[in-house]
Design a protein around this motif. Sequence first.
Motif, short mmCIF file in Angstrom:
data_model
loop_
_atom_site.label_atom_id
_atom_site.label_comp_id
_atom_site.label_asym_id
_atom_site.label_seq_id
_atom_site.Cartn_x
_atom_site.Cartn_y
_atom_site.Cartn_z
N GLY A 412 0.84 -1.21 0.00
CA GLY A 412 0.00 0.00 0.00
C GLY A 412 0.86 1.24 0.00
N GLU A 413 1.90 1.25 0.85
CA GLU A 413 2.75 2.44 0.94
C GLU A 413 3.50 2.68 -0.37
N ARG A 414 3.82 1.59 -1.06
CA ARG A 414 4.56 1.72 -2.31
C ARG A 414 3.66 2.15 -3.48
N PHE A 415 2.49 1.54 -3.56
CA PHE A 415 1.68 1.76 -4.78
C PHE A 415 0.47 2.68 -4.55
N ASP A 416 0.19 2.97 -3.28
CA ASP A 416 -0.96 3.85 -2.99
C ASP A 416 -0.57 4.75 -1.82
N ALA A 417 0.57 5.44 -2.01
CA ALA A 417 1.19 6.14 -0.89
C ALA A 417 0.26 7.17 -0.25
N ALA A 418 -0.45 7.93 -1.07
CA ALA A 418 -1.33 8.95 -0.50
C ALA A 418 -2.71 8.37 -0.21
N GLY A 419 -2.88 7.10 -0.49
CA GLY A 419 -4.13 6.42 -0.13
C GLY A 419 -5.31 6.76 -1.02
N ALA A 420 -5.06 7.23 -2.24
CA ALA A 420 -6.20 7.61 -3.11
C ALA A 420 -7.15 6.42 -3.30
N TYR A 421 -6.57 5.26 -3.51
CA TYR A 421 -7.39 4.06 -3.77
C TYR A 421 -8.14 3.64 -2.50
N VAL A 422 -7.43 3.61 -1.39
CA VAL A 422 -8.06 3.20 -0.13
C VAL A 422 -9.17 4.19 0.25
N ARG A 423 -8.89 5.47 0.12
CA ARG A 423 -9.90 6.48 0.49
C ARG A 423 -11.15 6.34 -0.36
N ARG A 424 -10.94 5.97 -1.63
CA ARG A 424 -12.09 5.86 -2.53
C ARG A 424 -13.01 4.71 -2.10
N TRP A 425 -12.42 3.58 -1.75
CA TRP A 425 -13.26 2.40 -1.50
C TRP A 425 -13.58 2.18 -0.03
N ILE A 426 -12.83 2.86 0.85
CA ILE A 426 -13.14 2.74 2.29
C ILE A 426 -13.34 4.15 2.83
N PRO A 427 -14.50 4.73 2.58
CA PRO A 427 -14.70 6.14 2.97
C PRO A 427 -14.55 6.35 4.47
N GLU A 428 -14.78 5.32 5.26
CA GLU A 428 -14.66 5.53 6.71
C GLU A 428 -13.22 5.80 7.15
N LEU A 429 -12.26 5.56 6.24
CA LEU A 429 -10.85 5.87 6.57
C LEU A 429 -10.38 7.16 5.89
N ALA A 430 -11.28 7.78 5.13
CA ALA A 430 -10.86 8.85 4.21
C ALA A 430 -10.11 9.99 4.90
N LYS A 431 -10.43 10.23 6.18
CA LYS A 431 -9.82 11.41 6.83
C LYS A 431 -8.50 11.11 7.53
N LEU A 432 -8.05 9.88 7.45
CA LEU A 432 -6.77 9.56 8.09
C LEU A 432 -5.61 10.22 7.33
N PRO A 433 -4.58 10.67 8.04
CA PRO A 433 -3.41 11.20 7.33
C PRO A 433 -2.74 10.10 6.50
N ASP A 434 -2.03 10.51 5.45
CA ASP A 434 -1.34 9.55 4.56
C ASP A 434 -0.53 8.52 5.35
N ARG A 435 0.13 9.01 6.38
CA ARG A 435 1.05 8.18 7.14
C ARG A 435 0.38 6.92 7.72
N TYR A 436 -0.91 7.02 8.01
CA TYR A 436 -1.57 5.88 8.66
C TYR A 436 -2.61 5.20 7.77
N ILE A 437 -2.74 5.69 6.57
CA ILE A 437 -3.87 5.22 5.75
C ILE A 437 -3.75 3.73 5.43
N GLN A 438 -2.53 3.21 5.37
CA GLN A 438 -2.38 1.78 5.07
C GLN A 438 -2.28 0.93 6.34
N ALA A 439 -2.22 1.58 7.51
CA ALA A 439 -2.10 0.83 8.77
C ALA A 439 -2.78 1.62 9.89
N PRO A 440 -4.10 1.69 9.86
CA PRO A 440 -4.79 2.55 10.83
C PRO A 440 -4.51 2.17 12.29
#
Length: 490
Positions: A412-440
């Motif tokens: 996730g950190e390598r291919f979706d560093a800013a979390g664009a993909y994760v934020r799109r499909w998991i809106p409940e995580l959308a407001k997390l900072p980039d740093r934690y988006i792949q490991a809440p």
Amino acid sequence: MPASTQQIQSGTALYWARDDLRLADNPALCAAIDTGRPVTALYILDETTNGHWALGAASKWWLHHSLQSFAASLAKLNIQLVLRRGDPAKLAPALAAESGAARVFWNRRYVSAEQALDEKIKSSFKDAGIEARSFRGNVLAEPWEILTGAKTPYKVYSPFWRELRTRLSDLQPLAAPGVATKAKKRFPSDALKDWALTPSKPNWAKDFPDFWTPGEVGAQKRFSDFIDQDLDNYARGRDIPGEIHTSHLSPHLRFGEISIRQAMKTILALRDDANAEKFASELGWRDFAYYLLHHFPKFPDHNWRGDFDAFSWRNDRKHLRAWQQGKTGYPLVDAGMRELWATGYMHNRVRMVAASFLIKHLLIDWRRGEEWFWDTLVDADLANNSVSWQWVAGSGADAAPYFRIFNPVTQGERFDAAGAYVRRWIPELAKLPDRYIQAPWAAPEEVLGAAGVMLGKSYPAPIVDHKQARERALGAFQSMSKSRSVGVTA
Ligand code: FAD
């Protein structure tokens, strides 16, 4: 009894459509029209030949729309598309008899049960004095044409691709045919809606039309948009799930709405650079999967490497369910599984990570994942799906080694560093900072609170610990019986 010249000249032509729902570069359809006789087209909904690999739910949705579009295109050529449901060994000869067909045409397919059925039908036509001809319409090269120097099938992609690549300079896709001679009669056909291919209660496919336009027109548009907008960045961008750089042609290719020859020829003629070459080689993987399926027909159900038969998979329904629902607690995996549910598609990089998670982190048999993808993917393809799952498991030909265990967080950190993909499909995580988006779970309480995330409530805590799961997987794979010979079980 061979057909007499008079019979052939006076009879009509029957084109049997299967995985080739297009006009352009459709050799069987062209040959039927070239007879100069009236042409009837037939599509059979066959739910038995492939056993438990009958069409999955998302593929049925696609098929419904694709048939609608194909019937309209054929009608413009004076060709009726007749729909029948049941056993092709009975239905194809029946329509040939009804329509007075002297010649029958189809494009070949590569699943062994379908190949056996086609052979049987071909010989029954021959016995009835009807000429039956089949064509290469769905692959770049026939699987039996490409063999090693020792006349055995290739098992590794690179040498296969080198050989296939040498054969791609003279691809000659056919133009869409002109109108057929007008038929005097129409034949009884099932109504497409009576096949109930689309879901209703609940209509889980309600958002699919936002993503897809099944049919040849949609396929050609998708291809030209890809060339105009995405090809320039394909080699680098194809691994970034949050951006669109891949073609999304897979369901169109699966149903034959665009010909693989046309796609390959267009790309190679367009330019000679790393992006075009990479795309060509991905199209080549499709041929390699069909090739393997032809030479090793047990691929969809059996480990290609026999030593994997001794592996003791975990039968954990709760974990399987969490994976299917996108509730593993690993954002990249969950985003992929939710993309799959919402759109019938998942980005390739995420397919690899999600599949690896099921097999290695959860130790669940790759066949359970293969079945879920089969039911939920609009591009579900017996060759590509089974070969890819066995690639991830390490049990297949030219597979990733079993000790390659994708770390879903670093992926996730390598291919979706800013979390664009994760934020799109998991809106409940959308407001997390980039740093934690792949490991809440690594985020401090106040960061979670500020982002409105309640671990275990609004989003699950990880269902397994990565480090422990990795060690467990390595141990399990290492203890797999070494006494078993490593070889082809097919
Ligand atoms: P692009 O990158 O634009 O590639 C163009 C075309 O090349 C694809 O449409 C496809 O036809 C072919 N292709 C690309 N990668 C592969 C590959 N690894 N193997 C075979 N063909 C490939 N693909 C399917 O079409 N059907 C499946 O059922 C399927 N199941 C898969 C399961 C797993 C576990 C994995 C890891 C991959 C699977 N793939 C499958 C392969 C791949 O993920 C998809 O083909 C690709 O993501 C489709 O997106 P695209 O059309 O934008 O691909």
